[in-house]
Write a protein that holds these residues in place. Structure first.
Motif, PDB file in Angstrom:
ATOM      1  N   LYS A  98       0.805  -1.224   0.000  1.00 36.38           N
ATOM      2  CA  LYS A  98       0.000   0.000   0.000  1.00 36.38           C
ATOM      3  C   LYS A  98       0.838   1.275   0.000  1.00 36.38           C
ATOM      4  CE  LYS A  98      -3.373   0.899   2.594  1.00 36.38           C
ATOM      5  NZ  LYS A  98      -4.796   1.135   2.701  1.00 36.38           N
ATOM      6  N   SER A 106      -7.984  -1.022   4.133  1.00 34.50           N
ATOM      7  CA  SER A 106      -8.642  -0.956   2.840  1.00 34.50           C
ATOM      8  C   SER A 106      -7.601  -1.209   1.748  1.00 34.50           C
ATOM      9  CB  SER A 106      -9.306   0.405   2.664  1.00 34.50           C
ATOM     10  OG  SER A 106      -8.393   1.440   2.960  1.00 34.50           O
ATOM     11  N   ASN A 148      -6.253  -0.175  -0.986  1.00 29.18           N
ATOM     12  CA  ASN A 148      -5.928   0.918  -1.910  1.00 29.18           C
ATOM     13  C   ASN A 148      -4.547   1.440  -1.549  1.00 29.18           C
ATOM     14  OD1 ASN A 148      -7.948   1.907   0.399  1.00 29.18           O
ATOM     15  ND2 ASN A 148      -6.332   3.426   0.120  1.00 29.18           N
ATOM     16  N   SER A 182     -10.877   4.300  -1.493  1.00 30.70           N
ATOM     17  CA  SER A 182     -11.002   2.891  -1.108  1.00 30.70           C
ATOM     18  C   SER A 182     -11.764   2.109  -2.185  1.00 30.70           C
ATOM     19  CB  SER A 182     -11.743   2.788   0.224  1.00 30.70           C
ATOM     20  OG  SER A 182     -11.178   3.670   1.161  1.00 30.70           O
ATOM     21  N   GLU A 238     -15.918   2.790   5.190  1.00 32.54           N
ATOM     22  CA  GLU A 238     -15.259   2.035   6.245  1.00 32.54           C
ATOM     23  C   GLU A 238     -16.054   2.053   7.552  1.00 32.54           C
ATOM     24  OE1 GLU A 238     -13.997   4.302   4.337  1.00 32.54           O
ATOM     25  OE2 GLU A 238     -12.151   3.568   3.417  1.00 32.54           O
ATOM     26  N   HIS A 292      -7.191  11.994   2.674  1.00 31.42           N
ATOM     27  CA  HIS A 292      -7.331  10.550   2.571  1.00 31.42           C
ATOM     28  C   HIS A 292      -8.403  10.298   1.520  1.00 31.42           C
ATOM     29  CE1 HIS A 292      -5.453   7.487   5.012  1.00 31.42           C
ATOM     30  NE2 HIS A 292      -6.473   6.693   4.763  1.00 31.42           N
TER      31      HIS A 292
END
Ligand code: TXA
Ligand code: MG
Length: 338
Positions: free
Chosen positions: A45, A132, A134, A140, A168, A228
């Motif tokens: 990630k 997640s 991504n 995500s 999430e 984010h």
């Protein structure tokens, strides 16, 4: 590469990472007892080690084996909301490594509701850590194809369809002080503070919510960073009652030269200076449907030929059921216009 659940169990057992569907978003899973695999989550990630991982368990009993204490609050909330989109943060036991928790003495635990995630957790295997699936700081994934696209086919993933919840899990910190539970929502999600309060009141469990603005919150939620979930093209978050499309585009052009290149490890670099093709992110008025569509829509628009996205905040977005979605959109945006 798409794989079957059996293959995923074998890969997890041999210290590999796999993409797993959950009801919230797709996760990038690794067995918690395989340090090499956990490390691979961070490298895959490009995630900084200061951002702790959530551990996924098959049920409350397995959760208990990973914490120092399992207070009645946890018992009651798990009984009501698990399997489901609620993560409980509690003092960790030695069974959870500090690589997973980024050196914190607490661990985030959740039991996912997706049948495939549960099937993996019920196999004679260990709990898995899963952020997640991504790249760090980016949108995500809510389909297996999103995971394929995100890592260009390098991460094997099980196709479990589109995620039902779409954002999430709600993260709730539980701190016991003199037999009373001090609760704090560290990340907003589909399960609201009102729902949590109602369940605890009904069960007669003493608790109180402490303000998210306290100093402790900052220390406890290192992953709650400013930027984010960012799509591949800039997103502008604007108050719908005061901004037009033309003004939004102008503000974006004006703001870009002043933006930092990076904030808390997330790159904000935008490799263009003119913007000609705006696209509005429209969401249905039902928040459950809106959450389900949110990340797919951001990805779809980013690939549609548009060069920037804007979202207009309206009156309905200020109600409680929207707060998880609004939190994601504000963090995903490169600028906010009030
Ligand atoms: O719905 C979800 O929770 C998804 C699916 C895959 O289960 N997972 C997920 O993981 O959202 P991730 O890594 O994207 O977000 C984890 C966040 C961290 O960034 C941090 O904010 C918080 O969870 N977290 C994890 N452990 C924590 C801890 N011990 N204390 C405080 N916050 C923690
Ligand atoms: Mg994430």
């Amino acid at each position: 590469m798409f794989i079957r659940p059996d293959d995923a169990v074998a890969l997890l057992d041999s210290a590999e990472v796999v993409g797993v569907p959950t009801e919230t978003v797709y996760g990038l899973a690794a067995r918690i007892d395989k340090p090499a695999a956990v490390e691979k989550i961070f490298s895959t990630k490009a995630r900084p080690f200061f951002d702790p991982l959530i551990v996924h368990v098959r049920d409350a009993e397995q959760a208990r084996s990973l914490v120092l204490e399992w207070p009645r609050v946890a018992e009651v909330l798990a009984a009501r909301f698990w399997p489901g989109p609620l993560t409980l943060v509690l003092p960790k036991s030695a069974a959870v490594s500090s690589m997973i928790t980024s050196g914190l003495e607490t661990v985030g635990l959740r039991c996912p509701r997706h049948p495939i995630a549960l099937e993996l957790l019920r196999a004679p295997s260990a709990p898995f850590a899963a952020p997640s699936a991504n790249r760090f700081g980016r949108t995500s994934p809510t389909t297996a194809q999103h995971v394929e696209d995100e890592f260009e086919g390098r991460v094997p993933v099980i196709d479990g369809g589109a995620c039902d919840v779409g954002i999430e899990s709600t993260i709730l910190s539980v701190v016991m002080r003199d037999g009373r539970a001090e609760l704090q929502i560290l990340r907003k999600g589909a399960i609201s503070a009102s729902q949590i309060s109602e369940v605890l009141h009904r069960a007669g469990v003493p608790f109180h919510f402490s303000e998210a603005a306290s100093v402790a919150a900052k220390v406890q939620a290192p992953g709650q960073i400013k930027h984010h979930y960012m799509p591949a093209i800039p997103l502008v978050y604007a108050d719908g009652s005061s901004w037009t499309e033309e003004q939004i585009t102008k503000e974006l052009v004006k703001a870009l030269p002043r933006l930092p290149k990076e904030v808390q490890g997330v790159k904000l670099e935008v490799n263009q200076s003119t913007f000609l093709k705006p696209a509005q992110l429209g969401l249905p008025s039902d928040p459950a449907r809106a959450a389900r569509l949110l990340y797919s829509e951001l990805r779809r628009i980013a690939q549609s030929g548009a060069d920037h996205i804007y979202f207009l905040e309206e009156e309905i977005h200020r109600t409680e059921p929207w707060q998880g979605i609004i939190d994601r959109l504000q963090r995903a945006s490169i600028i906010k216009l009030n």
